[in-house]
Design a protein around this motif. Structure first.
Motif, PDB file in Angstrom:
ATOM      1  N   VAL A   1       0.935  -1.175   0.087  1.00 38.31           N
ATOM      2  CA  VAL A   1       0.079  -0.089   0.078  1.00 38.31           C
ATOM      3  C   VAL A   1       0.682   1.274   0.033  1.00 38.31           C
ATOM      4  N   GLY A   2       1.925   1.180   0.774  1.00 43.50           N
ATOM      5  CA  GLY A   2       2.893   2.391   0.849  1.00 43.50           C
ATOM      6  C   GLY A   2       3.539   2.546  -0.462  1.00 43.50           C
ATOM      7  N   ARG A   3       3.899   1.333  -0.905  1.00 42.31           N
ATOM      8  CA  ARG A   3       4.702   1.412  -2.211  1.00 42.31           C
ATOM      9  C   ARG A   3       4.043   2.148  -3.523  1.00 42.31           C
ATOM     10  N   ASN A   4       2.469   1.696  -3.345  1.00 44.08           N
ATOM     11  CA  ASN A   4       1.768   2.168  -4.228  1.00 44.08           C
ATOM     12  C   ASN A   4       1.242   3.552  -4.300  1.00 44.08           C
ATOM     13  N   ARG A   5       0.980   4.049  -3.002  1.00 41.98           N
ATOM     14  CA  ARG A   5       0.797   5.587  -2.563  1.00 41.98           C
ATOM     15  C   ARG A   5       1.887   6.329  -3.145  1.00 41.98           C
ATOM     16  N   HIS A   6       3.402   5.841  -2.792  1.00 43.99           N
ATOM     17  CA  HIS A   6       4.308   6.372  -3.129  1.00 43.99           C
ATOM     18  C   HIS A   6       4.532   6.878  -4.675  1.00 43.99           C
ATOM     19  N   ARG A   7       4.284   5.822  -5.276  1.00 40.93           N
ATOM     20  CA  ARG A   7       4.477   5.693  -6.945  1.00 40.93           C
ATOM     21  C   ARG A   7       3.652   6.662  -7.613  1.00 40.93           C
ATOM     22  N   VAL A   8       2.444   6.764  -6.890  1.00 38.33           N
ATOM     23  CA  VAL A   8       1.210   7.390  -7.708  1.00 38.33           C
ATOM     24  C   VAL A   8       1.379   9.057  -7.303  1.00 38.33           C
ATOM     25  N   ALA A   9       2.158   9.134  -6.325  1.00 42.08           N
ATOM     26  CA  ALA A   9       2.617  10.593  -5.887  1.00 42.08           C
ATOM     27  C   ALA A   9       3.832  10.837  -6.721  1.00 42.08           C
ATOM     28  N   GLU A  10       4.685  10.108  -7.086  1.00 43.35           N
ATOM     29  CA  GLU A  10       5.768  10.352  -8.134  1.00 43.35           C
ATOM     30  C   GLU A  10       5.213  10.800  -9.431  1.00 43.35           C
ATOM     31  N   ILE A  11       4.174   9.895  -9.813  1.00 49.69           N
ATOM     32  CA  ILE A  11       3.714  10.232 -11.264  1.00 49.69           C
ATOM     33  C   ILE A  11       3.091  11.548 -11.315  1.00 49.69           C
ATOM     34  N   ASN A  12       2.260  11.990 -10.185  1.00 49.01           N
ATOM     35  CA  ASN A  12       1.507  13.069 -10.203  1.00 49.01           C
ATOM     36  C   ASN A  12       2.616  14.272  -9.853  1.00 49.01           C
ATOM     37  N   HIS A  13       3.632  14.064  -9.126  1.00 45.33           N
ATOM     38  CA  HIS A  13       4.626  15.010  -9.100  1.00 45.33           C
ATOM     39  C   HIS A  13       5.267  15.341 -10.476  1.00 45.33           C
ATOM     40  N   PHE A  14       5.581  14.417 -11.089  1.00 46.95           N
ATOM     41  CA  PHE A  14       6.203  14.573 -12.418  1.00 46.95           C
ATOM     42  C   PHE A  14       5.377  15.229 -13.300  1.00 46.95           C
ATOM     43  N   LEU A  15       3.963  14.989 -13.411  1.00 46.82           N
ATOM     44  CA  LEU A  15       3.143  15.715 -14.314  1.00 46.82           C
ATOM     45  C   LEU A  15       3.166  17.149 -13.875  1.00 46.82           C
ATOM     46  N   GLU A  16       3.081  17.101 -12.630  1.00 44.73           N
ATOM     47  CA  GLU A  16       2.754  18.744 -12.069  1.00 44.73           C
ATOM     48  C   GLU A  16       3.936  19.710 -12.485  1.00 44.73           C
ATOM     49  N   ASN A  17       5.248  19.137 -12.356  1.00 49.39           N
ATOM     50  CA  ASN A  17       6.272  19.697 -12.682  1.00 49.39           C
ATOM     51  C   ASN A  17       6.319  20.092 -14.206  1.00 49.39           C
ATOM     52  N   ILE A  18       6.161  19.252 -15.051  1.00 50.89           N
ATOM     53  CA  ILE A  18       6.037  19.598 -16.476  1.00 50.89           C
ATOM     54  C   ILE A  18       4.909  20.452 -16.813  1.00 50.89           C
ATOM     55  N   ARG A  19       3.653  20.336 -16.012  1.00 53.57           N
ATOM     56  CA  ARG A  19       2.855  21.340 -16.500  1.00 53.57           C
ATOM     57  C   ARG A  19       3.273  22.805 -15.952  1.00 53.57           C
ATOM     58  N   GLU A  20       3.926  22.785 -15.037  1.00 52.85           N
ATOM     59  CA  GLU A  20       4.196  24.094 -14.449  1.00 52.85           C
ATOM     60  C   GLU A  20       5.328  24.617 -15.225  1.00 52.85           C
ATOM     61  N   GLU A  21       6.154  23.854 -15.930  1.00 52.19           N
ATOM     62  CA  GLU A  21       7.269  24.110 -16.747  1.00 52.19           C
ATOM     63  C   GLU A  21       6.550  24.699 -18.163  1.00 52.19           C
ATOM     64  N   LEU A  22       5.510  24.193 -18.643  1.00 54.44           N
ATOM     65  CA  LEU A  22       4.674  24.422 -19.858  1.00 54.44           C
ATOM     66  C   LEU A  22       4.100  25.680 -19.550  1.00 54.44           C
ATOM     67  N   GLU A  23       3.368  25.857 -18.474  1.00 52.28           N
ATOM     68  CA  GLU A  23       2.704  27.191 -18.162  1.00 52.28           C
ATOM     69  C   GLU A  23       3.604  28.344 -17.996  1.00 52.28           C
ATOM     70  N   GLN A  24       4.922  28.229 -17.335  1.00 49.41           N
ATOM     71  CA  GLN A  24       5.819  29.385 -17.467  1.00 49.41           C
ATOM     72  C   GLN A  24       6.440  29.621 -18.924  1.00 49.41           C
ATOM     73  N   TYR A  25       6.241  28.696 -19.796  1.00 51.53           N
ATOM     74  CA  TYR A  25       6.802  28.704 -21.249  1.00 51.53           C
ATOM     75  C   TYR A  25       5.583  29.763 -22.025  1.00 51.53           C
ATOM     76  N   GLU A  26       4.597  29.284 -21.507  1.00 45.09           N
ATOM     77  CA  GLU A  26       3.182  30.081 -22.331  1.00 45.09           C
ATOM     78  C   GLU A  26       3.131  31.486 -21.938  1.00 45.09           C
ATOM     79  N   ASN A  27       3.504  31.666 -20.294  1.00 43.62           N
ATOM     80  CA  ASN A  27       3.401  33.151 -19.744  1.00 43.62           C
ATOM     81  C   ASN A  27       4.599  34.021 -20.541  1.00 43.62           C
ATOM     82  N   LEU A  28       5.813  33.246 -20.549  1.00 45.12           N
ATOM     83  CA  LEU A  28       6.993  33.942 -21.202  1.00 45.12           C
ATOM     84  C   LEU A  28       6.587  34.348 -22.682  1.00 45.12           C
ATOM     85  N   ASP A  29       5.828  33.459 -23.346  1.00 46.76           N
ATOM     86  CA  ASP A  29       5.636  33.840 -24.469  1.00 46.76           C
ATOM     87  C   ASP A  29       4.655  34.998 -24.951  1.00 46.76           C
ATOM     88  N   ARG A  30       3.596  34.836 -24.021  1.00 45.68           N
ATOM     89  CA  ARG A  30       2.841  36.142 -24.032  1.00 45.68           C
ATOM     90  C   ARG A  30       3.402  37.416 -23.485  1.00 45.68           C
TER      91      ARG A  30
END
Length: 520
Positions: A491-520
């Motif tokens: 259970v702990g391993r599964n929760r940690h892995r899901v959190a890792e995946i979501n964290h990766f997704l959020e980091n990339i999204r923040e990076e893309l949002e910053q890129y969009e803001n810079l472009d504007r």
């Protein structure tokens, strides 16, 4: 946070000042601002200076769990204490204090350099766990006995030693030290020459021979004790502790007052010896069976863990491949965007990248779901296997203890028959041999002797039942606790892995949002 590695001057126990000093010694400008914003983590500090702080008591250092180097010199410390949490410490300076006794170092097993120079220590002791000690400074203390040096022979890694300034360190003390510590390279900050070493050893050869002989004897005793402890631990893990040899048989009589007396009757000696021999043989068979089952269980655990690790590694490989493929695609798209000026095209490209990011999230979550289902099935199979093995083991244990009870009953019947025959002869005054006083008191009447025999029997059965219950209970509890650990771990391993995946997704999204803001 490499700046945590730096030495920090701070007053012990003042957390506020500690934070302030770490911040002051940290990086400046933007790096410092970011570090302060992230907060201070004392567990990341590896080196700490607390010298010249007027410290009386060592305390409040439990936060520094990764500390490697600690300066506490030039204070007024009277006792070595509260260092148990510093298990990674390799360098400790307690020189120029008021310490009278070496203590409180048991947990510092990684310690390589220990400085106790200029204290009030009169005996070398309580350092047995410092197997990695390489440098030891104990000069300017109150060591008056030369044989304190012999205590240091156990430290095979010790190369540098300072003892100058102690009461015993007068005259030709260096020859004694070098002879008894032949691995020493530096003594009192001077290199020990080969000639000095050879001459010193020759001078004290007879004394050293005696010491080495005693050390070999002590080593044999320690090795024997180590093997005994290891064997006891294995027997306990196999649930057959307290059964080896005559252990359980002897335990039958620990609370039995009259049984040993009755078994010394001439008519019972042979029957008692036969009973003991058969009883102990059953116990030995049970021990052999228990150890064999223990090996089988450990093999199953190894196979289970290997299967789990194999599944995890396969999942990791798939996940890393998916992430690397996406990162390569992201890099390609962002490179193209640097050459595009049309906002609509840029927005379209970023939308495509975000869509691909969502696809990667789906893929990674799919891999995790697949792994979770696979591990769930593996765990269930393992639990069934262990349950079957525990059931077989328990059933066999019960069979062995049934044999023990049958032997006890047979011996009881024999003892009852013999006692009543003797009682009959006593009543008729036909008993030829003279009974000892303690036995004669049991044959005052039929009820007394019958009660004595039955009490002995009941006590023996109680001991046998208690041992059987103890084993069966521990088998069940161990199985359940292991299953719980497996389940909770997954259970702990599964929760940690899901959190890792979501964290990766959020980091990339923040990076893309910053890129969009810079472009504007």
């Amino acid at each position: 946070k490499q700046w945590y590695q730096r030495r920090v001057a701070i007053t012990a126990g003042d957390e506020g000042l500690l934070k302030q000093c770490i911040e002051e010694q940290g990086p400046a400008n933007e790096a410092g601002r970011i570090a302060k914003k992230e907060g201070l983590d004392f567990s990341e500090v590896e080196s700490l200076r607390l010298d010249f702080k007027n410290i009386l008591k060592i305390d409040n250092l439990w936060f520094f769990t990764n500390l490697v180097k600690l300066n506490l010199d030039n204070n007024i410390i009277e006792k070595i204490q509260n260092l148990d949490s510093l298990v990674h410490l390799e360098w400790l300076d307690l020189s120029f204090n008021n310490i009278e006794k070496i203590e409180g170092l048991d947990k510092l097993t990684k310690l390589k350099d220990l400085t106790l120079y200029n204290n009030q220590i009169s005996c070398l002791e309580n350092m047995d766990n410092l197997d990695n000690l390489h440098v030891f400074s104990i000069g300017n203390n109150n060591l008056s006995q030369m044989d304190n040096i012999v205590y240091l022979r156990k430290f095979k890694e010790l190369k540098c030693l300072n003892v100058a300034g102690n009461p015993f360190a007068e005259g030709d003390y260096k020859s004694y030290v070098v002879a008894h510590l032949p691995a020493i390279t530096y003594l009192d900050f001077r290199l020990v020459s080969n000639q000095m070493r050879e001459e010193s050893i020759a001078q004290y050869q007879d004394a050293i021979d005696v010491i080495e002989h005693n050390e070999r004897d002590e080593q044999k005793i320690k090795e024997k004790e180590r093997k005994r402890i290891a064997e006891d631990l294995q027997l306990r893990e196999a649930f057959v502790d307290g059964l080896k040899g005559e252990s359980l048989f002897d335990d039958l009589f620990t609370e039995d007052v009259d049984g040993p007396k009755l078994n010394q009757l001439p008519q019972m000696v042979e029957a008692y010896d036969l009973y003991k021999s058969k009883f102990c043989k059953i116990c030995e068979e049970l021990v052999t069976f228990g150890l064999k089952e223990y090996e089988s269980r450990e093999k199953e655990k190894s196979l289970f863990l290997a299967a789990v690790n194999k599944a995890k590694e396969a999942d990791k490989g798939l996940g890393v491949a998916a992430i690397n493929e996406f990162l390569a695609y992201k890099k390609k798209v962002l490179t193209e965007l640097g050459q595009i000026s049309d906002p609509r095209v840029i927005d379209a490209k970023i939308s495509e990248l975000q869509e691909e990011l969502n696809n990667v999230w789906d893929v990674l979550m799919g891999y995790e779901l697949q792994l979770a289902e696979q591990l769930e099935e593996v765990n269930k199979d393992f639990e069934r296997t262990m349950s079957d093995m525990s059931g077989t083991f328990t059933e066999t244990v019960q069979n062995y203890f049934t044999q023990c009870r049958e032997l006890e009953l047979m011996h009881h019947d024999k003892l009852t028959e013999t006692a009543l025959l003797i009682m009959e002869k006593v009543v008729k005054n036909e008993l030829e041999e003279e009974l000892p006083e303690d036995l004669r008191l049991l044959f005052v009447d039929k009820d007394t002797i019958t009660n004595a025999v039955n009490t002995s029997h009941d006590l023996h059965n109680q001991k046998i039942d208690n041992k059987e219950d103890d084993i069966i209970t521990r088998v069940g509890n161990t199985k359940e606790s292991y299953n719980v650990r497996i389940s909770e771990g997954e259970v702990g391993r599964n929760r940690h892995r899901v959190a890792e995946i979501n964290h990766f997704l959020e980091n990339i999204r923040e990076e893309l949002e910053q890129y969009e803001n810079l472009d504007r």
